[in-house]
Design an enzyme around this catalytic site. Structure first.
Site, PDB file in Angstrom:
ATOM      1  N   ASN A   1       5.441  -6.237  -4.152  1.00 33.25           N
ATOM      2  CA  ASN A   1       5.800  -5.615  -2.876  1.00 33.25           C
ATOM      3  C   ASN A   1       6.979  -4.667  -3.036  1.00 33.25           C
ATOM      4  OD1 ASN A   1       3.833  -7.063  -1.526  1.00 33.25           O
ATOM      5  ND2 ASN A   1       5.248  -8.537  -0.621  1.00 33.25           N
TER       6      ASN A   1
ATOM      7  N   ARG B   1     -10.964   0.337   1.994  1.00 36.34           N
ATOM      8  CA  ARG B   1     -10.804  -0.287   0.677  1.00 36.34           C
ATOM      9  C   ARG B   1     -12.001  -1.197   0.468  1.00 36.34           C
ATOM     10  NH1 ARG B   1      -5.342   0.689  -0.536  1.00 36.34           N
ATOM     11  NH2 ARG B   1      -3.940   0.610   1.263  1.00 36.34           N
TER      12      ARG B   1
ATOM     13  N   ARG C   1      -4.081   4.348   0.027  1.00 37.15           N
ATOM     14  CA  ARG C   1      -3.048   4.370  -1.004  1.00 37.15           C
ATOM     15  C   ARG C   1      -3.314   3.379  -2.130  1.00 37.15           C
ATOM     16  NH1 ARG C   1       2.012   3.882   1.869  1.00 37.15           N
ATOM     17  NH2 ARG C   1       1.909   6.139   2.133  1.00 37.15           N
TER      18      ARG C   1
ATOM     19  N   HIS D   1      -9.171   4.730   9.224  1.00 39.39           N
ATOM     20  CA  HIS D   1      -8.740   3.364   8.927  1.00 39.39           C
ATOM     21  C   HIS D   1      -9.591   2.325   9.662  1.00 39.39           C
ATOM     22  CE1 HIS D   1      -5.600   0.023   8.919  1.00 39.39           C
ATOM     23  NE2 HIS D   1      -5.631   0.386   7.661  1.00 39.39           N
TER      24      HIS D   1
ATOM     25  N   TYR E   1      -6.822 -12.885   2.928  1.00 37.74           N
ATOM     26  CA  TYR E   1      -6.304 -12.274   4.151  1.00 37.74           C
ATOM     27  C   TYR E   1      -6.995 -12.921   5.353  1.00 37.74           C
ATOM     28  CZ  TYR E   1      -4.268  -8.234   1.622  1.00 37.74           C
ATOM     29  OH  TYR E   1      -3.527  -7.422   0.799  1.00 37.74           O
TER      30      TYR E   1
ATOM     31  N   ARG F   1       3.803 -10.270  11.267  1.00 42.72           N
ATOM     32  CA  ARG F   1       4.058 -10.737   9.908  1.00 42.72           C
ATOM     33  C   ARG F   1       5.141  -9.935   9.207  1.00 42.72           C
ATOM     34  NH1 ARG F   1       1.884  -8.562   5.375  1.00 42.72           N
ATOM     35  NH2 ARG F   1       0.182  -7.609   6.546  1.00 42.72           N
TER      36      ARG F   1
ATOM     37  N   HIS G   1      -3.351 -11.031   8.747  1.00 36.80           N
ATOM     38  CA  HIS G   1      -3.692  -9.613   8.747  1.00 36.80           C
ATOM     39  C   HIS G   1      -4.422  -9.161  10.004  1.00 36.80           C
ATOM     40  CE1 HIS G   1      -5.733  -5.902   7.072  1.00 36.80           C
ATOM     41  NE2 HIS G   1      -4.506  -5.749   6.627  1.00 36.80           N
TER      42      HIS G   1
END
Length: 720
Positions: free
Chosen positions: A61, A383, A413, A443, A476, A572, A600
């Site tokens: 992270n 993704r 990314r 997205h 997730y 979160r 998530h």
């Protein structure tokens, strides 16, 4: 095409509050989140290798934070940009504060590693334990060094005849001071450690002993430099600016990103990590050659690159890890002999990953590919992972002659390269591949299947709060919503036309879409709660998302709090809202859940004039966080949940369980600090992850499971 501007008549909090008193800094809030992740590495309730995993995650992270967020701020500071953050800080002021917090975080990482090394050693797992290298191990390591490491190393002298080598992003290297035995002449040599080499080498044996690759190279450096005496060494690691900015005039996105990925590897140095005892002269050499005048330079008393400790976590010691968990397959679908479309036709379904299997999502696409009645499939991919069954299903559908459209987001990314690969695979199979907008990311997580049935065409949709990624779907927590609602189907078609053909949907029947009207819909829903509070009706908002940075949403929350709306937020990560401030936000509570699974899902619930939880509440799921980028520069969806069973699951099972959790929750105070919650019920806590692992969902449970099989959660006074 511009996003709609927000309404001018916007509620604002008291003007007596300065920006620093109203908002938390985004970057410092993120560092606070990573501190909570790191704190799990010290959680005595977790198995030791899981604790090591949290330490590794905190390192990964932090690397990404430095390469993206800090690199962006550093670039602004270099260009003299003085634009202030939401809390009134210039880029330079933010960088100063970040340096202090990063240093503290890295020190805590090293102390945590030292503690875990001792605890793991007691369980037969040894990390960088030189004391365990006996004569037999030393012989094995020497042979390994000569056979497996030396052939791929390339020592390079640093002198006028040899240009300073390029150090790649996240690259690690060693500087050696050596003296020629023949004439005592001095040389400085650099050895860059290739990515092909393992980060840790495990010595054979029942006990697991892991030695870092840099330690092995330093130990046997005399074999690398015959005829020289090694007088000193120092390990370093480099992080570079890794953000990719898309130029609006880019004519070919595919070609642009292929080039940009290469440029990323050569971005300016943003952070240099060096051994604590690094030679001062060698350090000066690195400074000069790497151009690190503006970079973060940290001296690490311990191990560089803790993110790579994930290699040790893979050790085959199930007794030191969480018990394996096998997700359930939705009973509703199995009752229809595995026919996803029959189950969805009967009633909307929502399932929660990772507690319920991602295979249900894959089967939805796979069955569409194989079903002769299906005429069209449209899929948005943000993704998909490096081994994607969804991609395979789309390819199979195209090869079967169906009309298949895939929106592949190249700007995801660190997944740009993988997405370019999938795009070429899909195109070769005959899939119509669309890359979306140049300046906005697509997205939204949407699948749309059109099927020929007796009464004409019927549209089936899947909306997710997370990606079509088979690996992250196991860790997730996300929601997958399946529906054949005609209104939502028509809106989904408009959404895809918007992305593929820039046909902006001026009016939708159910969905809200950013950057068109999603923000305005949220404003409208919050304003409605303000009106209810002012009229003396029950008014409350429950919401769950990953980050809250958007000033307009925050100010709306402040206005709602001032009107008497009770607001409970489960966030979160980043939170720029300052809760519990008298006269500003005393009716707002914020908590963060950090645990075995990564929270998530994005959920909104509005009381709508009735005490929460209520069947009359307005409930929505979304792909968007409450962030400026999601509302201004991304294509996102906000999906209303209207089916009664699904509504109950999202509100009274998923969201309420998150609010009731005490064992994995941290509460945010008005000064920006987080404190772990403790049990508030007879000394017994509530763990929402364990609850979901042990109880089937309401929506997907099927007729075979009675209502009593799912324990009813109840809101206790003072529990939230």
């Amino acid at each position: 095409m511009d996003a709609m501007t927000s309404p001018s008549a916007e509620p604002t909090p008291s003007e007596t509050f300065a920006p620093q008193d109203k908002y938390f800094n985004r970057e410092l809030s993120w560092l606070s989140f990573n501190e909570r992740v790191l704190a799990e590495a010290a959680n005595p309730n977790y198995p030791l290798l899981e604790r090591l995993r949290f330490l590794s995650i905190s390192g990964s992270n932090l690397d990404e934070f430095m390469m993206i967020r800090v690199a962006g701020l550093a670039g602004q500071a270099r260009r003299g940009i003085e634009k202030t953050s939401i809390d009134g800080r210039t880029p330079s002021q933010q960088l100063t504060a970040i340096r202090t917090k990063v240093r503290e975080l890295e020190n805590t990482q090293q102390q945590t590693l030292a503690d875990l090394r001792n605890l793991l050693a007691n369980q037969g797992v040894h990390i960088a334990d030189e004391k365990r290298i006996n004569a037999e191990n030393l012989h094995w390591l020497r042979r390994y060094f000569l056979d497996h490491i030396v052939p791929v190393l390339t020592p390079q002298a640093l002198d006028p005849a040899h240009p300073f080598p390029f150090v790649a992003n996240m690259g690690m290297g060693i500087l050696f001071n050596i003296a020629r035995l023949e004439d005592e002449s001095q040389l400085v040599e650099m050895v860059l450690i290739p990515n092909a080499l393992p980060r840790f080498v495990r010595i054979p044996g029942d006990d697991a002993t892991y030695i870092p690759i840099e330690s092995i190279i330093c130990r046997f450096a005399d074999l690398l430099f015959p005829g020289f005496r090694v007088e000193g060494d120092g390990v370093f690691r480099v992080l570079r600016d890794s953000d990719i900015e898309v130029e609006e005039e880019a004519e070919d996105l595919v070609r642009y990103f292929r080039s940009a990925i290469q440029r990323r590897r050569r971005g300016s140095v943003i952070m240099l990590e060096i051994d604590y005892n690094f030679d001062p002269e060698a350090e000066k050499l690195l400074h000069d050659k790497l151009g690190v005048d503006d970079a973060f330079i940290t001296k690490v008393e311990g191990m560089l690159g803790v993110s790579r400790l994930s290699a040790v976590v893979d050790e085959d010691r199930p007794d030191l890890k969480f018990e394996p968990y096998s997700p359930r397959y939705p009973e509703r679908i199995m009752e229809h002999d595995g026919d996803c479309f029959a189950a969805i036709r009967e009633k909307d379904i929502i399932i929660q990953h990772p507690y319920e299997s991602f295979e249900a999502v894959v089967d939805f696409i796979r069955q569409a590919a194989e079903d002769p009645a299906v005429v069209s499939i449209k899929q948005a991919l943000y993704r998909a992972g490096n081994q994607s069954p969804v991609i395979a299903a789309l390819i199979a559908a195209a090869e079967a002659g169906k009309s298949v459209t895939a929106v592949v987001e190249l700007k995801a990314r660190f997944d740009e390269e993988q997405n370019l690969h999938w795009a070429s695979q899909l195109e070769r199979a005959g899939v119509q591949v669309i890359y979306g907008f140049v300046d906005w990311k697509t997205h939204a997580k949407v699948s749309m299947v059109v099927r020929q049935e007796k009464n004409g065409y019927r549209t089936y949709c899947h909306f997710g709060t997370g990606n079509y990624h088979p690996v992250t779907a196991k860790i997730y927590t996300d929601l997958s919503f399946f529906t054949a609602d005609p209104k939502i189907g028509r809106d989904a078609a408009k959404l895809f036309n918007f992305v593929t053909g820039y046909v902006e949907p001026h009016k939708t029947e159910a969905l809200s879409i950013s950057p068109i009207d999603l923000r305005e819909k949220l404003y409208e829903l919050i304003d409605h709660e303000i009106e209810n509070a002012q009229a003396g009706r029950p008014a409350a908002i429950w919401a769950k998302f990953n980050s809250l940075t958007e000033q307009g949403i925050i100010d709306r929350f402040y206005a709602a709090s001032a009107a008497g709306v009770d607001i409970t937020l489960v966030i979160r990560g980043i939170c720029c809202l300052r809760p519990g401030v008298p006269g500003l936000s005393e009716n707002i509570t914020v908590k963060s859940i950090i645990g075995r699974f990564l929270e998530h899902s994005r959920i909104w619930a509005f009381a709508n004039g009735y005490a929460l939880p209520s069947s009359r509440a307005r409930v929505y799921i979304s792909s968007a966080d409450a962030m400026s980028r999601n509302l201004n520069r991304r294509v996102e969806t906000l999906v209303p949940i209207r089916n009664a069973t699904v509504h109950d699951q999202v509100l009274e099972q998923v969201l309420l369980a998150n609010l009731l959790d005490t064992e994995q929750s941290w509460e945010l105070s008005e000064d920006g600090s987080y404190a772990r919650l403790h049990s508030q019920t007879d000394g017994e806590g509530f763990n929402c992850h364990e609850y979901f692992m042990n109880n089937p969902s309401l929506s997907g449970r099927g007729a075979a499971l009675s209502v009593s099989a799912v324990p009813k959660l109840r809101l206790r006074k003072g529990a939230i």
